[in-house]
Design a protein around this motif. Structure first.
Motif, PDB file in Angstrom:
ATOM      1  N   ILE A  92      -4.436 -30.311  -2.310  1.00 53.31           N
ATOM      2  CA  ILE A  92      -5.311 -29.803  -1.255  1.00 53.31           C
ATOM      3  C   ILE A  92      -4.847 -30.460   0.043  1.00 53.31           C
ATOM      4  O   ILE A  92      -4.580 -31.668   0.077  1.00 53.31           O
ATOM      5  CB  ILE A  92      -6.781 -30.189  -1.519  1.00 53.31           C
ATOM      6  N   TYR A 121     -12.813 -30.142  -6.313  1.00 51.29           N
ATOM      7  CA  TYR A 121     -12.389 -31.436  -5.759  1.00 51.29           C
ATOM      8  C   TYR A 121     -12.625 -31.498  -4.241  1.00 51.29           C
ATOM      9  O   TYR A 121     -12.974 -32.543  -3.696  1.00 51.29           O
ATOM     10  CB  TYR A 121     -10.918 -31.720  -6.104  1.00 51.29           C
ATOM     11  N   ALA A 169     -10.754 -39.703  -0.333  1.00 47.25           N
ATOM     12  CA  ALA A 169     -10.653 -38.238  -0.181  1.00 47.25           C
ATOM     13  C   ALA A 169      -9.192 -37.823   0.030  1.00 47.25           C
ATOM     14  O   ALA A 169      -8.747 -36.784  -0.489  1.00 47.25           O
ATOM     15  CB  ALA A 169     -11.520 -37.761   0.977  1.00 47.25           C
ATOM     16  N   VAL A 202      -7.580 -38.032  -3.457  1.00 44.33           N
ATOM     17  CA  VAL A 202      -8.050 -36.910  -4.281  1.00 44.33           C
ATOM     18  C   VAL A 202      -7.349 -35.618  -3.834  1.00 44.33           C
ATOM     19  O   VAL A 202      -6.889 -34.819  -4.660  1.00 44.33           O
ATOM     20  CB  VAL A 202      -9.589 -36.746  -4.170  1.00 44.33           C
ATOM     21  N   HIS A 261     -15.048 -29.993  -2.719  1.00 44.25           N
ATOM     22  CA  HIS A 261     -16.486 -30.189  -2.557  1.00 44.25           C
ATOM     23  C   HIS A 261     -16.842 -31.668  -2.726  1.00 44.25           C
ATOM     24  O   HIS A 261     -17.617 -32.238  -1.938  1.00 44.25           O
ATOM     25  CB  HIS A 261     -17.243 -29.335  -3.586  1.00 44.25           C
ATOM     26  N   LEU A 262     -16.256 -32.304  -3.735  1.00 40.91           N
ATOM     27  CA  LEU A 262     -16.430 -33.745  -3.919  1.00 40.91           C
ATOM     28  C   LEU A 262     -15.975 -34.501  -2.661  1.00 40.91           C
ATOM     29  O   LEU A 262     -16.669 -35.407  -2.168  1.00 40.91           O
ATOM     30  CB  LEU A 262     -15.613 -34.196  -5.136  1.00 40.91           C
ATOM     31  N   ASN A 263     -14.823 -34.122  -2.126  1.00 35.91           N
ATOM     32  CA  ASN A 263     -14.305 -34.787  -0.917  1.00 35.91           C
ATOM     33  C   ASN A 263     -15.240 -34.632   0.273  1.00 35.91           C
ATOM     34  O   ASN A 263     -15.410 -35.558   1.072  1.00 35.91           O
ATOM     35  CB  ASN A 263     -12.925 -34.218  -0.558  1.00 35.91           C
ATOM     36  N   HIS A 269     -19.474 -34.197 -10.333  1.00 40.61           N
ATOM     37  CA  HIS A 269     -18.595 -35.014  -9.484  1.00 40.61           C
ATOM     38  C   HIS A 269     -18.118 -36.263 -10.219  1.00 40.61           C
ATOM     39  O   HIS A 269     -16.947 -36.643 -10.130  1.00 40.61           O
ATOM     40  CB  HIS A 269     -19.312 -35.387  -8.191  1.00 40.61           C
ATOM     41  N   LEU A 325     -15.339 -35.359 -12.416  1.00 40.57           N
ATOM     42  CA  LEU A 325     -14.072 -35.170 -11.685  1.00 40.57           C
ATOM     43  C   LEU A 325     -13.399 -36.513 -11.379  1.00 40.57           C
ATOM     44  O   LEU A 325     -12.188 -36.580 -11.216  1.00 40.57           O
ATOM     45  CB  LEU A 325     -14.318 -34.422 -10.366  1.00 40.57           C
TER      46      LEU A 325
END
Lengths: 258, 258
Positions: free
Chosen positions: B188, A160, B179, B182, A162-164, B228, B231
């Motif tokens: 995160i 996630y 972001a 997410v 990495h997606l961000n 992605h 996800l």
């Protein structure tokens, strides 16, 4: 502890720069497929180099795979060292990416675009993971020798993150590339946008981007949105970008409309 | 030269702050519909204020309409002063927005999100336009008293610049808001992304964003893009954003594929 760095690109350069004066970790050798790049590393860091896979030193404690994500597995199969710790830097990949080389596998993944000019002193966030508590701990030690901003995240979180990174770096950069081309096509100095681009990035240090949102899509200003889509009529792919982002803003702030 | 500032929001605050110690331009009065806001301006800048449209001073040289885009026309019709210069701040609108007030109309439009804390010393780009060379020149003089970064653009260019500001500010901010969400959903720390967000904005000072583009869409890494999208399966509107931006990147760098 002795390290062999595999790779001679920007990441290898970053780690060599960061560890050049380190007492705890010592880079024994840099392996670069390309002899010229190997020479560059030898001259810049006075580290022994090789471009022969058979000449890679076999008794290091850590093998740092600082090569392209796609090249890690193949290189790992070339140097089988069951007792060493293998560390790769492909943050969105499993620690098993280096499994062909041995049993102890870890990741150190910088959340930053590393280039030749990147200074390790910038406290770049390094994400650490590993396939055992010992692998994680040793990778953390190495990461802390390079940056004071080290975090441990599991594989799921790393995917996630990495997606961000794609959202806030690759996609935000593409929006700027569109703006640059629009500016060029209409004789507007792209430089005019620098302060607001900088502001967009800076202000989220103190405030949530979700709270900071403004613009026609946020306030449901359909006239302005229609006018903007008309301005983009020569670029249907940019119209799609405009519409999908506006629809996503509407869904975030006016869910009853979706 | 004497100015009446109409409005008591962030823009009015910005101009009053910038002109507080100016010798060439003097703010005679601030008009605020809301008496409390009027009092705030009186206390902060010691400028006479009114919240009665009939009490607006009628013999100023410049009327600065620092109100929401939608409120300019109506306010202009309240204070008809054919000889004065009317300046509004709605950059994507025609200079005729203040035509109900008189014949001399201009725009001063900051390319920046102006808030109460915005310091005029930051060299914010001010875009100037007007319906005659004289109107443009006087608006330029006023703009130069507020910022050293003043440019003149015609209506057509201003429309494209407004679109560009939406791209690099509103849309880039929304990518960061996605972001942020997410990150929250997957435990995160959003803070991890601050350095790369900052880098994305900073590095285009020296290099073209078009040249700087990286990421899965740029290198046609279909496996990563599919991962992605998976996800993002709980957020179809974000999948649309992801797909449209990836398609637009493909069209910019691999036009033969489009």
């Amino acid at each position: 502890m002795n390290i062999v760095v595999l790779g001679a690109g920007n990441l290898a350069h970053y780690f060599c720069t960061a560890l050049a004066a380190n007492k705890q970790f010592r880079i024994l050798q840099v392996y670069a497929r390309n002899p010229e790049q190997a020479q560059y590393f030898n001259q810049t860091f006075q580290i022994p180099v090789t471009s022969d896979p058979d000449a890679i030193i076999r008794d290091a404690t850590i093998y740092l795979f600082a090569v392209n994500d796609g090249a890690v597995s193949e290189l790992a199969s070339l140097i089988q060292r069951p007792q060493a710790l293998n560390i790769h830097c492909a943050g969105s990949q499993s620690t098993q990416l280096t499994a062909a080389s041995g049993n102890r596998n870890a990741v150190i993944w910088p959340i930053y675009s590393i280039t030749k000019t990147t200074q390790p002193l910038e406290s770049i966030p390094l994400i650490v993971d590993g396939n055992s508590p010992e692998a994680i701990e040793l990778a953390q030690q190495l990461a802390l020798a390079v940056s004071d901003n080290v975090r441990t995240l599991n594989f799921e979180q790393r995917k996630y993150l990495h997606l961000n990174a794609v959202l806030v770096n690759n996609f935000a950069n593409h929006l700027m590339a569109i703006a640059e081309q629009v500016s060029r096509e209409h004789q507007i100095d792209f430089e005019i946008l620098m302060p607001i681009i900088n502001q967009t990035a800076q202000r989220i240090k103190d405030q949530s981007p979700q709270q900071l949102q403004t613009g026609p899509a946020k306030r449901n200003d359909t006239a302005t949105m229609a006018a903007h889509l008309e301005l983009l009529s020569a670029h249907p792919e940019w119209q799609e970008v405009y519409q999908s982002l506006s629809a996503s803003i509407a869904a975030m702030y006016r869910p009853e409309q979706a």
